[in-house]
Every structure is written in structure tokens, then in C-alpha cells.
Design a protein around this motif. Structure first.
Motif, PDB file in Angstrom:
ATOM      1  N   HIS A 328       0.819  -1.218   0.000  1.00 23.39           N
ATOM      2  CA  HIS A 328       0.000   0.000   0.000  1.00 23.39           C
ATOM      3  C   HIS A 328       0.852   1.268   0.000  1.00 23.39           C
ATOM      4  CE1 HIS A 328      -3.657  -2.310   0.531  1.00 23.39           C
ATOM      5  NE2 HIS A 328      -3.085  -2.953   1.529  1.00 23.39           N
ATOM      6  N   TYR A 329       2.148   1.143   0.239  1.00 20.78           N
ATOM      7  CA  TYR A 329       3.033   2.319   0.308  1.00 20.78           C
ATOM      8  C   TYR A 329       4.108   2.302  -0.773  1.00 20.78           C
ATOM      9  CZ  TYR A 329       0.581   2.188   4.651  1.00 20.78           C
ATOM     10  OH  TYR A 329      -0.440   2.122   5.574  1.00 20.78           O
ATOM     11  N   ARG A 330       4.248   1.171  -1.423  1.00 20.43           N
ATOM     12  CA  ARG A 330       5.344   0.996  -2.379  1.00 20.43           C
ATOM     13  C   ARG A 330       5.003   1.613  -3.730  1.00 20.43           C
ATOM     14  NH1 ARG A 330       9.081  -3.793  -1.839  1.00 20.43           N
ATOM     15  NH2 ARG A 330      10.677  -3.378  -3.391  1.00 20.43           N
ATOM     16  N   SER A 331       5.933   2.397  -4.259  1.00 24.40           N
ATOM     17  CA  SER A 331       5.722   3.081  -5.542  1.00 24.40           C
ATOM     18  C   SER A 331       6.416   2.389  -6.695  1.00 24.40           C
ATOM     19  CB  SER A 331       6.238   4.525  -5.455  1.00 24.40           C
ATOM     20  OG  SER A 331       5.626   5.213  -4.396  1.00 24.40           O
ATOM     21  N   ARG A 332       7.415   1.570  -6.386  1.00 16.59           N
ATOM     22  CA  ARG A 332       8.146   0.857  -7.430  1.00 16.59           C
ATOM     23  C   ARG A 332       8.541  -0.517  -6.900  1.00 16.59           C
ATOM     24  NH1 ARG A 332      12.304   4.427  -9.431  1.00 16.59           N
ATOM     25  NH2 ARG A 332      11.966   6.136  -7.983  1.00 16.59           N
ATOM     26  N   TRP A 333       8.900  -1.401  -7.819  1.00 17.78           N
ATOM     27  CA  TRP A 333       9.039  -2.825  -7.501  1.00 17.78           C
ATOM     28  C   TRP A 333      10.448  -3.318  -7.758  1.00 17.78           C
ATOM     29  CZ3 TRP A 333       6.470  -6.247  -4.870  1.00 17.78           C
ATOM     30  CH2 TRP A 333       6.641  -7.604  -5.092  1.00 17.78           C
ATOM     31  N   ARG A 341      29.470  -4.541 -13.656  1.00 19.46           N
ATOM     32  CA  ARG A 341      29.871  -5.036 -14.972  1.00 19.46           C
ATOM     33  C   ARG A 341      28.692  -5.807 -15.550  1.00 19.46           C
ATOM     34  NH1 ARG A 341      31.403 -10.495 -14.543  1.00 19.46           N
ATOM     35  NH2 ARG A 341      31.626 -11.227 -12.395  1.00 19.46           N
ATOM     36  N   GLY A 342      28.743  -6.116 -16.833  1.00 19.78           N
ATOM     37  CA  GLY A 342      27.675  -6.859 -17.482  1.00 19.78           C
ATOM     38  C   GLY A 342      26.337  -6.148 -17.391  1.00 19.78           C
ATOM     39  N   TYR A 343      26.326  -4.855 -17.743  1.00 19.24           N
ATOM     40  CA  TYR A 343      25.136  -4.035 -17.518  1.00 19.24           C
ATOM     41  C   TYR A 343      23.908  -4.563 -18.244  1.00 19.24           C
ATOM     42  CZ  TYR A 343      28.712  -0.810 -15.885  1.00 19.24           C
ATOM     43  OH  TYR A 343      29.761  -0.264 -15.222  1.00 19.24           O
ATOM     44  N   LYS A 344      24.059  -4.922 -19.514  1.00 18.78           N
ATOM     45  CA  LYS A 344      22.892  -5.371 -20.267  1.00 18.78           C
ATOM     46  C   LYS A 344      22.352  -6.678 -19.684  1.00 18.78           C
ATOM     47  CE  LYS A 344      21.041  -6.268 -24.877  1.00 18.78           C
ATOM     48  NZ  LYS A 344      20.249  -7.417 -24.384  1.00 18.78           N
ATOM     49  N   ARG A 345      23.231  -7.602 -19.354  1.00 16.80           N
ATOM     50  CA  ARG A 345      22.795  -8.861 -18.764  1.00 16.80           C
ATOM     51  C   ARG A 345      22.079  -8.611 -17.434  1.00 16.80           C
ATOM     52  NH1 ARG A 345      21.143 -13.680 -20.478  1.00 16.80           N
ATOM     53  NH2 ARG A 345      21.784 -15.424 -19.135  1.00 16.80           N
ATOM     54  N   PHE A 346      22.608  -7.685 -16.660  1.00 12.47           N
ATOM     55  CA  PHE A 346      21.988  -7.333 -15.376  1.00 12.47           C
ATOM     56  C   PHE A 346      20.561  -6.845 -15.595  1.00 12.47           C
ATOM     57  CE2 PHE A 346      20.846  -4.227 -12.136  1.00 12.47           C
ATOM     58  CZ  PHE A 346      21.192  -4.879 -10.958  1.00 12.47           C
ATOM     59  N   ILE A 347      20.366  -5.991 -16.582  1.00  8.08           N
ATOM     60  CA  ILE A 347      19.024  -5.459 -16.862  1.00  8.08           C
ATOM     61  C   ILE A 347      18.093  -6.577 -17.313  1.00  8.08           C
ATOM     62  CG2 ILE A 347      17.719  -3.927 -18.387  1.00  8.08           C
ATOM     63  CD1 ILE A 347      20.179  -2.064 -18.350  1.00  8.08           C
ATOM     64  N   ASP A 348      18.596  -7.497 -18.149  1.00  9.48           N
ATOM     65  CA  ASP A 348      17.777  -8.628 -18.596  1.00  9.48           C
ATOM     66  C   ASP A 348      17.312  -9.470 -17.411  1.00  9.48           C
ATOM     67  OD1 ASP A 348      18.076  -7.866 -21.210  1.00  9.48           O
ATOM     68  OD2 ASP A 348      19.721  -9.258 -21.621  1.00  9.48           O
ATOM     69  N   ILE A 349      18.249  -9.787 -16.525  1.00  5.52           N
ATOM     70  CA  ILE A 349      17.924 -10.618 -15.357  1.00  5.52           C
ATOM     71  C   ILE A 349      16.960  -9.888 -14.436  1.00  5.52           C
ATOM     72  CG2 ILE A 349      18.897 -11.655 -13.272  1.00  5.52           C
ATOM     73  CD1 ILE A 349      21.434 -12.209 -14.902  1.00  5.52           C
ATOM     74  N   ALA A 353      13.199 -11.080 -13.387  1.00  2.00           N
ATOM     75  CA  ALA A 353      12.829 -11.304 -11.990  1.00  2.00           C
ATOM     76  C   ALA A 353      11.553 -10.557 -11.628  1.00  2.00           C
ATOM     77  CB  ALA A 353      13.966 -10.885 -11.070  1.00  2.00           C
ATOM     78  N   ILE A 354      11.390  -9.351 -12.178  1.00  2.00           N
ATOM     79  CA  ILE A 354      10.197  -8.560 -11.896  1.00  2.00           C
ATOM     80  C   ILE A 354       8.944  -9.279 -12.394  1.00  2.00           C
ATOM     81  CG2 ILE A 354       8.989  -6.415 -12.505  1.00  2.00           C
ATOM     82  CD1 ILE A 354      11.708  -5.033 -12.508  1.00  2.00           C
ATOM     83  N   LYS A 355       9.088 -10.045 -13.463  1.00  2.00           N
ATOM     84  CA  LYS A 355       7.937 -10.736 -14.059  1.00  2.00           C
ATOM     85  C   LYS A 355       7.573 -12.017 -13.322  1.00  2.00           C
ATOM     86  CE  LYS A 355       8.798  -8.974 -18.731  1.00  2.00           C
ATOM     87  NZ  LYS A 355       9.126  -9.346 -20.126  1.00  2.00           N
ATOM     88  N   LEU A 363      17.444 -11.030  -4.997  1.00  2.00           N
ATOM     89  CA  LEU A 363      17.471 -12.488  -5.034  1.00  2.00           C
ATOM     90  C   LEU A 363      17.447 -13.000  -6.467  1.00  2.00           C
ATOM     91  CD1 LEU A 363      17.396 -15.127  -3.385  1.00  2.00           C
ATOM     92  CD2 LEU A 363      14.905 -14.988  -3.466  1.00  2.00           C
ATOM     93  N   TRP A 364      18.376 -13.900  -6.783  1.00  2.00           N
ATOM     94  CA  TRP A 364      18.445 -14.457  -8.135  1.00  2.00           C
ATOM     95  C   TRP A 364      18.529 -15.963  -8.016  1.00  2.00           C
ATOM     96  CZ3 TRP A 364      17.104 -14.533 -12.723  1.00  2.00           C
ATOM     97  CH2 TRP A 364      17.778 -15.215 -13.723  1.00  2.00           C
ATOM     98  N   ASN A 365      17.547 -16.678  -8.544  1.00  2.00           N
ATOM     99  CA  ASN A 365      17.468 -18.125  -8.397  1.00  2.00           C
ATOM    100  C   ASN A 365      18.030 -18.874  -9.599  1.00  2.00           C
ATOM    101  OD1 ASN A 365      16.247 -18.126  -5.849  1.00  2.00           O
ATOM    102  ND2 ASN A 365      14.275 -17.620  -6.755  1.00  2.00           N
ATOM    103  N   GLY A 366      18.756 -18.204 -10.451  1.00  2.00           N
ATOM    104  CA  GLY A 366      19.326 -18.884 -11.600  1.00  2.00           C
ATOM    105  C   GLY A 366      18.577 -18.588 -12.875  1.00  2.00           C
ATOM    106  N   PRO A 367      19.013 -19.173 -14.000  1.00  2.00           N
ATOM    107  CA  PRO A 367      18.400 -18.872 -15.306  1.00  2.00           C
ATOM    108  C   PRO A 367      16.900 -19.123 -15.313  1.00  2.00           C
ATOM    109  CG  PRO A 367      20.412 -20.136 -15.562  1.00  2.00           C
ATOM    110  CD  PRO A 367      20.117 -20.134 -14.099  1.00  2.00           C
ATOM    111  N   LEU A 368      16.191 -18.228 -15.949  1.00  2.00           N
ATOM    112  CA  LEU A 368      14.740 -18.362 -16.124  1.00  2.00           C
ATOM    113  C   LEU A 368      14.407 -18.447 -17.600  1.00  2.00           C
ATOM    114  CD1 LEU A 368      13.455 -15.662 -13.602  1.00  2.00           C
ATOM    115  CD2 LEU A 368      13.458 -18.126 -13.273  1.00  2.00           C
ATOM    116  N   PRO A 369      13.293 -19.080 -17.959  1.00  4.07           N
ATOM    117  CA  PRO A 369      12.894 -19.148 -19.369  1.00  4.07           C
ATOM    118  C   PRO A 369      12.771 -17.753 -19.992  1.00  4.07           C
ATOM    119  CG  PRO A 369      11.571 -20.640 -18.054  1.00  4.07           C
ATOM    120  CD  PRO A 369      12.384 -19.839 -17.081  1.00  4.07           C
ATOM    121  N   LEU A 370      12.445 -16.759 -19.171  1.00  8.27           N
ATOM    122  CA  LEU A 370      12.233 -15.407 -19.700  1.00  8.27           C
ATOM    123  C   LEU A 370      13.492 -14.806 -20.307  1.00  8.27           C
ATOM    124  CD1 LEU A 370       9.980 -14.022 -16.844  1.00  8.27           C
ATOM    125  CD2 LEU A 370       9.295 -14.302 -19.219  1.00  8.27           C
TER     126      LEU A 370
END
Length: 372
Positions: A328-333, A341-349, A353-355, A363-370
Motif C-alpha cells: 500500500h506504500y510501495r511506488s516501485r518494484w 559489470r555486465g550491464y545489459k545482462r543485469f538489466i535482462d535478469i 525477476a520482476i515478471k 534475489l536471483w534463483n538462476g536462469p529463467l525461461p524469460l
């Protein structure tokens, strides 16, 4: 989307007088209905910048650069130019460093800001004139060890794991502290993410220890007296010895103490006074340090509620984790720490994760189909 709705009751907090709102409407109606519920909810502070209002607020759509203490009245033009050149419209001011502000009492380094937060009131006004919003980045309820709540007189409201009783009086030079209660379960392992300290409080003195005995007589050994700028003192038999709570290298307030509410009010006061547009409750993923993992949802929420109740107007918010009531207070997720390093890969991951249903900070649980 959830397919199973449930509510839990905790004996520690009680259920008498509690109310729930059970909402079952077509999806397109859900946010308007929640807005109506929150506008009429009793005892729940209202924010029109997060939750069911978040998509209507521009604050959650911005992108920010992080300031760790180099934003001063002299450097404002440089920051404005950098934001313009890079396409950013927010600046997040992250405290906790020796050259910026302390967590807990929020005292600014007087060498760079001799007038305290009045400087930031003027800084934020200039940022606003340039179309840039300003975010106050704290470690939620955590307390720096060099803050006024620790040194030179530690607050009696500092949170503690256990209380012991002095079995024998001690003088300022003693390096062993004998107590009546068992010390066999006390650990000397500490670290940034470890929920533990090697710090004791007896009266107005803080003491560190390097060892404990596992059998009677129960003792804290290898004690260093008068740490964190406190004074070495004598202590009488039967005085209480408090083993302080610590995480992220910082202490915390006791959950049912005036200090807990004071830090929340300090947060709101600075936001009000300086015209900040948002708050980042970093380190609130450590809410379990307050009263155990099973109560983290409650005390973390209690802190946020106390801040919101003292705000003069709603501001954008984000947190380093997520519990039910915080929505109820959060404006972004999905706040994640910055890549190096690896900026583009970081953005992809990050986007993947947001989806998903994953919501923990970084938290990163490893490769996702996305992203395959």
C-alpha cells in the motif's frame, strides 16, 4: 495473481477487534475498489503515492542516480547537468558513510553541511526547479554505532537478544564478566548478514567480548571495556547485562520502545523539512532482527506505518524486500543493488525477476525461461 486467499492470526499480537476486507471483483475494478477501501480504513495510514495509486504517480516511473555524499550546494549544478546528459530525473541520497549522514539520528557531516538539513532543503529546491526529484535513502530503523543513540551514552532502548544478571561486581579494568544465566548458546560469530553481536550493555557502558564459557561459572571473556566512546565503569552484583542485537554492522531499537518510534519520526521529519519526494527503506529486509523471523512482517510494517503517520504529505517509497502490508506504500518494484559489470545482462535478469513471483531484494534463483 493469487488463487487462494488467506489470513493469519498471531497470538503475540491478538485478533480482538481486527477487521479484514475480502475483495472479489473483475480485475479492472480491483484498484479502484482497493483505493476506496484504503480511504476509509481505520488505523491504517493512507498513502496516495503507492499501492493502488502507484500507477497514477510519476514518482514510481523515474530513474535515479545514487548520491553517497558528493551532492552539496556547490555541486548541485554538476548533478543537474549529469542527470540531463544521462536522461535521469531523480537523485537517491544514500547515507551511512562517514562523509554523509548517520543512520538513526541522521546527523549530517558538519564539515560539508554545517547548517545540517537546511542545506538539503535548499539543494532539493534547486533540484525541483530543474525537474529532478530527491529520494531519502536510509537503513530503516538501523542505528549507526557512532550516532547519538550509542555514544557517548548508549540509549537504554537499544534492542537486545537476552538479558543476564551480574553474578559478581566488576571494576573498570576487569576483562571477565560472570553472570548467573547460561552463556552456552552465545555465539561470537559476526558478519554483515549475521544476526549477532559481541557487544554488551551494562548501564551506560558498552563492552565487547571475544569468548564465553559453556559451563558454570558462566562468563563473558576477553572483554574490552568502554567501547564506542562509552566510559569504563564499575558495576554492582545483580545489575543487568544486555546482549545487543546487531545486523549489517549496526544496532537496532527495541521494538516496544520510544526509540523505535523516534527513529521513524526522525525519518518523516527530515522528509517533511527538506521536501524529499521519496524514501528508500533499505535494509528493511533485516526486519527479523527486531523480534525474530516469524514477527518480521509485523515490526517492519509497524515502522513504515509510524513513518507514514508523521509525513505531512505522501511520498514515493520503495523497500529492499516486501511484506503484504507494504504494498500500500510501495511506488516501485524490485530494488536491486547496482551492477559493476555486465550491464545489459543485469538489466535482462532484473526485468525477468520482476515478471516472476520472486520479491526478495536482489534475489536471483538462476536462469529463467524469460531470459534464455
Amino acid at each position: 495473481l493469487q488463487t487462494h486467499l488467506h489470513a493469519s492470526s498471531y497470538q503475540r499480537f491478538g485478533i480482538n477487534g481486527a477487521k479484514i476486507a475480502l475483495v472479489g471483483v473483475p480485475q479492472k475494478q480491483i484498484l479502484p475498489v482497493i483505493r476506496s477501501i484504503m480511504e476509509h480504513a481505520e488505523d491504517i495510514p493512507l498513502s496516495t503515492q503507492g499501492g493502488a495509486w502507484a500507477q497514477m504517480s510519476k514518482e514510481g516511473y523515474g530513474s535515479y542516480l545514487m548520491n553517497f555524499g558528493t551532492l552539496t550546494e556547490e555541486t548541485v549544478p554538476e548533478w543537474i547537468e549529469m542527470c540531463s546528459n544521462l536522461g535521469f530525473n531523480q537523485i537517491d541520497s544514500h547515507g551511512g558513510g562517514s562523509d554523509f549522514f548517520k543512520f538513526g539520528d541522521f546527523e549530517l557531516n558538519p564539515e560539508h553541511w554545517p547548517e545540517g538539513w537546511e542545506h538539503f532543503k535548499r539543494i532539493n529546491a534547486r533540484l525541483h526547479d530543474a525537474g529532478i526529484s530527491s529520494i531519502f535513502h536510509t537503513y530503516a530503523f538501523f542505528i549507526d554505532k557512532n550516532s547519538k543513540y550509542v555514544t557517548p551514552l548508549p540509549s537504554p532502548d537499544l534492542g537486545y537478544f537476552n538479558a543476564f544478571t551480574l553474578a559478581k561486581s566488576i571494576g573498570p579494568g576487569d576483562t571477565e564478566i560472570e553472570v548467573l544465566e547460561p552463556t552456552s548458546n552465545i555465539s561470537t560469530i559476526t558478519g554483515f548478514f549475521v544476526r549477532n553481536s559481541v557487544t554488551l550493555r551494562i548501564g551506560d557502558e558498552l563492552i565487547s567480548f571475544t569468548g564465553v564459557t559453556s559451563s558454570p561459572p558462566y562468563k563473558f571473556t576477553g572483554c574490552k571495556r568502554g567501547i564506542n566512546g562509552t566510559e569504563k565503569s564499575s558495576h554492582a552484583t545483580q545489575e543487568q547485562v544486555f546482549h545487543l542485537r546487531e545486523m549489517f554492522g549496526r544496532f537496532v531499537p527495541g521494538v516496544e520502545t520510544p526509540l523505535f518510534n523516534e527513529i521513524a519520526r526522525n525519518t518523516a521529519e527530515i522528509v517533511n523539512r527538506c521536501g524529499f519526494d521519496g524514501i528508500y527503506f533499505d535494509a528493511i529486509d533485516g526486519s527479523d532482527i527486531l523480534g525474530g523471523a516469524e514477527n518480521a512482517w509485523y515490526y517492519g510494517t509497524k515502522f513504515i506505518f509510524e513513518v507514514v503517520k508523521n509525513l505531512e504529505h505522501p511520498v514515493g517509497m520503495e523497500m529492499s524486500t516486501m511484506f503484504h502490508h507494504w504494498w500500500h506504500y510501495r511506488s516501485r518494484w524490485q530494488a536491486w543493488d547496482r551492477p559493476v559489470r555486465g550491464y545489459k545482462r543485469f538489466i535482462d535478469i532484473h526485468t525477468a525477476a520482476i515478471k516472476t513471483s520472486t520479491y526478495a531484494h536482489g534475489l536471483w534463483n538462476g536462469p529463467l525461461p524469460l531470459i534464455r
